[in-house]
Enzyme design. Structure first.
Site, PDB file in Angstrom:
ATOM      1  N   GLY A  12       0.641  -1.189   0.022  1.00  0.00           N
ATOM      2  CA  GLY A  12       0.056   0.000   0.050  1.00  0.00           C
ATOM      3  C   GLY A  12       0.745   1.163   0.018  1.00  0.00           C
ATOM      4  N   ALA A  13       1.919   1.116  -0.568  1.00  0.00           N
ATOM      5  CA  ALA A  13       3.063   2.312  -0.766  1.00  0.00           C
ATOM      6  C   ALA A  13       2.858   3.313  -1.736  1.00  0.00           C
ATOM      7  CB  ALA A  13       4.433   1.553  -0.879  1.00  0.00           C
ATOM      8  N   VAL A  65      -2.359  -7.541  -3.515  1.00  0.00           N
ATOM      9  CA  VAL A  65      -1.823  -8.285  -2.214  1.00  0.00           C
ATOM     10  C   VAL A  65      -2.831  -9.241  -1.859  1.00  0.00           C
ATOM     11  CG1 VAL A  65      -0.301  -6.655  -1.645  1.00  0.00           C
ATOM     12  CG2 VAL A  65      -2.365  -6.311  -0.591  1.00  0.00           C
ATOM     13  N   ASN A  91       0.488  -2.766   5.066  1.00  0.00           N
ATOM     14  CA  ASN A  91      -0.134  -1.427   5.238  1.00  0.00           C
ATOM     15  C   ASN A  91      -1.565  -1.250   4.250  1.00  0.00           C
ATOM     16  OD1 ASN A  91      -0.751   1.469   5.577  1.00  0.00           O
ATOM     17  ND2 ASN A  91      -0.273   1.324   3.414  1.00  0.00           N
ATOM     18  N   TYR A 156     -14.774  -4.449   8.134  1.00  0.00           N
ATOM     19  CA  TYR A 156     -13.634  -3.806   8.334  1.00  0.00           C
ATOM     20  C   TYR A 156     -12.987  -4.037   9.764  1.00  0.00           C
ATOM     21  CZ  TYR A 156     -10.346   0.006   7.901  1.00  0.00           C
ATOM     22  OH  TYR A 156      -9.170   1.122   8.113  1.00  0.00           O
ATOM     23  N   ALA A 159     -11.917  -7.567  10.360  1.00  0.00           N
ATOM     24  CA  ALA A 159     -10.525  -7.758   9.996  1.00  0.00           C
ATOM     25  C   ALA A 159      -9.458  -6.944  10.537  1.00  0.00           C
ATOM     26  CB  ALA A 159     -10.352  -7.348   8.383  1.00  0.00           C
ATOM     27  N   LYS A 160      -9.438  -5.530  11.028  1.00  0.00           N
ATOM     28  CA  LYS A 160      -8.456  -4.956  11.415  1.00  0.00           C
ATOM     29  C   LYS A 160      -8.337  -5.602  13.101  1.00  0.00           C
ATOM     30  CE  LYS A 160      -7.376  -1.789   8.503  1.00  0.00           C
ATOM     31  NZ  LYS A 160      -6.246  -1.920   8.017  1.00  0.00           N
ATOM     32  N   ILE A 189      -6.990   9.757  10.262  1.00  0.00           N
ATOM     33  CA  ILE A 189      -5.693  10.033   9.670  1.00  0.00           C
ATOM     34  C   ILE A 189      -6.115  10.636   7.965  1.00  0.00           C
ATOM     35  CG2 ILE A 189      -3.495   9.546   8.786  1.00  0.00           C
ATOM     36  CD1 ILE A 189      -3.915   8.826  11.725  1.00  0.00           C
TER      37      ILE A 189
HETATM   38  P1  NAP Z   1      -5.206   4.996   1.156  1.00  0.00           P
HETATM   39  O1  NAP Z   1      -4.666   6.306   1.011  1.00  0.00           O
HETATM   40  O2  NAP Z   1      -6.506   4.289   0.550  1.00  0.00           O
HETATM   41  O3  NAP Z   1      -4.346   3.875   0.736  1.00  0.00           O
HETATM   42  C1  NAP Z   1      -4.488   2.482   0.538  1.00  0.00           C
HETATM   43  C2  NAP Z   1      -3.343   1.879   0.129  1.00  0.00           C
HETATM   44  O4  NAP Z   1      -3.467   0.476  -0.011  1.00  0.00           O
HETATM   45  C3  NAP Z   1      -2.969   2.246  -1.351  1.00  0.00           C
HETATM   46  O5  NAP Z   1      -1.560   2.329  -1.530  1.00  0.00           O
HETATM   47  C4  NAP Z   1      -3.654   1.217  -2.474  1.00  0.00           C
HETATM   48  O6  NAP Z   1      -2.890   1.234  -3.593  1.00  0.00           O
HETATM   49  C5  NAP Z   1      -3.210   0.035  -1.328  1.00  0.00           C
HETATM   50  N1  NAP Z   1      -4.041  -1.234  -1.925  1.00  0.00           N
HETATM   51  C6  NAP Z   1      -5.345  -1.129  -1.556  1.00  0.00           C
HETATM   52  N2  NAP Z   1      -5.880  -2.485  -2.128  1.00  0.00           N
HETATM   53  C7  NAP Z   1      -4.707  -3.136  -2.412  1.00  0.00           C
HETATM   54  C8  NAP Z   1      -4.518  -4.361  -3.325  1.00  0.00           C
HETATM   55  N3  NAP Z   1      -5.606  -5.226  -3.268  1.00  0.00           N
HETATM   56  N4  NAP Z   1      -3.229  -4.607  -3.423  1.00  0.00           N
HETATM   57  C9  NAP Z   1      -2.334  -3.735  -3.313  1.00  0.00           C
HETATM   58  N5  NAP Z   1      -2.525  -2.703  -2.798  1.00  0.00           N
HETATM   59  C10 NAP Z   1      -3.525  -2.552  -2.216  1.00  0.00           C
HETATM   60  O7  NAP Z   1      -5.413   4.695   2.842  1.00  0.00           O
HETATM   61  P2  NAP Z   1      -4.722   4.854   4.160  1.00  0.00           P
HETATM   62  O8  NAP Z   1      -5.353   5.803   4.868  1.00  0.00           O
HETATM   63  O9  NAP Z   1      -3.036   5.403   3.573  1.00  0.00           O
HETATM   64  O10 NAP Z   1      -4.681   3.190   4.771  1.00  0.00           O
HETATM   65  C11 NAP Z   1      -3.608   2.769   4.882  1.00  0.00           C
HETATM   66  C12 NAP Z   1      -3.719   1.681   5.844  1.00  0.00           C
HETATM   67  O11 NAP Z   1      -3.993   2.163   7.207  1.00  0.00           O
HETATM   68  C13 NAP Z   1      -4.782   0.834   5.674  1.00  0.00           C
HETATM   69  O12 NAP Z   1      -4.867  -0.511   6.031  1.00  0.00           O
HETATM   70  C14 NAP Z   1      -5.940   1.468   6.463  1.00  0.00           C
HETATM   71  O13 NAP Z   1      -7.090   0.643   6.618  1.00  0.00           O
HETATM   72  C15 NAP Z   1      -5.288   1.729   7.433  1.00  0.00           C
HETATM   73  N6  NAP Z   1      -6.018   2.823   8.428  1.00  0.00           N
HETATM   74  C16 NAP Z   1      -6.143   4.322   7.821  1.00  0.00           C
HETATM   75  C17 NAP Z   1      -6.885   5.246   8.609  1.00  0.00           C
HETATM   76  C18 NAP Z   1      -7.294   6.495   8.236  1.00  0.00           C
HETATM   77  O14 NAP Z   1      -7.783   7.358   8.917  1.00  0.00           O
HETATM   78  N7  NAP Z   1      -6.739   6.904   7.042  1.00  0.00           N
HETATM   79  C19 NAP Z   1      -7.324   4.683   9.931  1.00  0.00           C
HETATM   80  C20 NAP Z   1      -7.044   3.544  10.465  1.00  0.00           C
HETATM   81  C21 NAP Z   1      -6.312   2.557   9.827  1.00  0.00           C
HETATM   82  P3  NAP Z   1      -3.423   1.036  -5.091  1.00  0.00           P
HETATM   83  O15 NAP Z   1      -4.851   1.316  -5.026  1.00  0.00           O
HETATM   84  O16 NAP Z   1      -2.338   1.581  -5.891  1.00  0.00           O
HETATM   85  O17 NAP Z   1      -3.260  -0.613  -5.052  1.00  0.00           O
END
Ligand code: NAP
Length: 248
Positions: A12-13, A65, A91, A156, A159-160, A189
């Site tokens: 998820g980079a 992934v 991630n 969600y 899973a978490k 975030i």
């Molecule tokens: P985001 O901006 O939507 O980024 C999600 C990332 O995951 C993207 O790089 C996406 O890349 C990748 N991804 C999604 N499905 C994928 C797949 N099938 N294969 C490979 N890569 C995949 O979200 P974020 O907020 O940065 O979230 C990152 C992590 O933090 C997640 O696990 C999320 O649940 C967790 N989190 C976020 C928050 C928040 O408030 N933002 C809070 C708690 C936890 P591509 O689309 O390019 O594949």
């Protein structure tokens, strides 16, 4: 903290928290394998990594992934291109908002596959090389809803929450080989994942944050790299909440 000569893999980079984690690893001296599906966005992360540290090596891996074999291939490619693997951060994730009664079996599968099974696959893929080298650190990116639950996010949140049991179990299995496994549980975030929220929902949530602001991806990346560092060498099986104080 110095990660000179170390190699990290971050799923998820391509944006958000994962991009910030990749940049922070590089700033601290590591080379970084970048995994996601969007090749152009991975290129942007690679540029940000190189801007963070001149000479940082990156290897972009376009992969989904949710496919177990893709995780094995990503780890193999990291070792082939960057020489080793010291840190792995699961991630990649995706919001899956739906009321329980509206969720079809396929929705449940989808929520668990991207948010839990993908981390399982990554742990399996890195376990052998890390055990062999008798060192390694894995971080799983969970969420505070994995600890609290959340109406409308049963899939969600399940899973978490599952990630926390996964981290503890793998921490127990790999501890004797000096491989540590921890989790972070971010709160609200500012990323693409949260920008779809209504102003009302955002204001409602922010009112519960003692630190009085939303988190940034960099607020999370510093904790992830700390958990991978030698400063955390006696820390395993733990979850660090990164939420501005909502849960305490
Ligand atoms: P985001 O901006 O939507 O980024 C999600 C990332 O995951 C993207 O790089 C996406 O890349 C990748 N991804 C999604 N499905 C994928 C797949 N099938 N294969 C490979 N890569 C995949 O979200 P974020 O907020 O940065 O979230 C990152 C992590 O933090 C997640 O696990 C999320 O649940 C967790 N989190 C976020 C928050 C928040 O408030 N933002 C809070 C708690 C936890 P591509 O689309 O390019 O594949």
């Amino acid at each position: 903290m110095s990660f000179d000569g170390k190699v990290a893999l971050v799923t998820g980079a391509s944006r958000g928290i994962g991009r910030a984690i990749a940049v922070e690893f590089a700033r601290l001296g590591a080379d970084v394998a970048l995994v996601a599906r969007n090749a152009a966005a991975l290129d942007e992360t690679a540029a940000a990594v190189k801007a963070a540290r001149n000479g940082a090596r990156t290897h972009a891996i376009v992969a989904d992934v949710t496919d177990a074999a893709a995780n094995d291939e990503a780890v193999a490619a990291t070792i082939a291109q960057l020489g080793r693997i010291d840190f792995a951060v699961a991630n990649a994730g995706q919001a899956a908002d739906a009321l329980l009664v509206r969720m079809k079996p396929a929705d449940v599968d989808a929520a668990l596959t991207i948010n839990l099974k993908s981390a399982f696959y990554l742990c399996s893929a890195v376990a052998k090389p890390m055990m062999r080298q008798r060192s390694g650190a894995i971080v799983l990116v969970s969420s505070i809803v994995g600890l609290t639950g959340n109406a409308g996010q049963a899939g969600y949140a399940a899973a978490k929450a599952g990630l926390l049991g996964l981290a503890k179990s793998v921490a127990k299995e790999l501890g004797s080989r000096n491989v540590r496994v921890n989790a972070v549980a971010p709160g609200f975030i500012e990323t693409a994942m949260t920008e779809a929220l209504s102003e009302q929902a955002r204001a409602h949530f922010l009112a519960t944050v003692p630190l009085g602001r939303a988190g940034t991806p960099e607020d999370v990346s510093g904790v992830v790299t700390f958990l991978c560092s030698d400063a955390a060498r006696y820390v395993t099986g733990q979850t660090i909440v990164v939420d501005g104080g909502v849960l305490m």
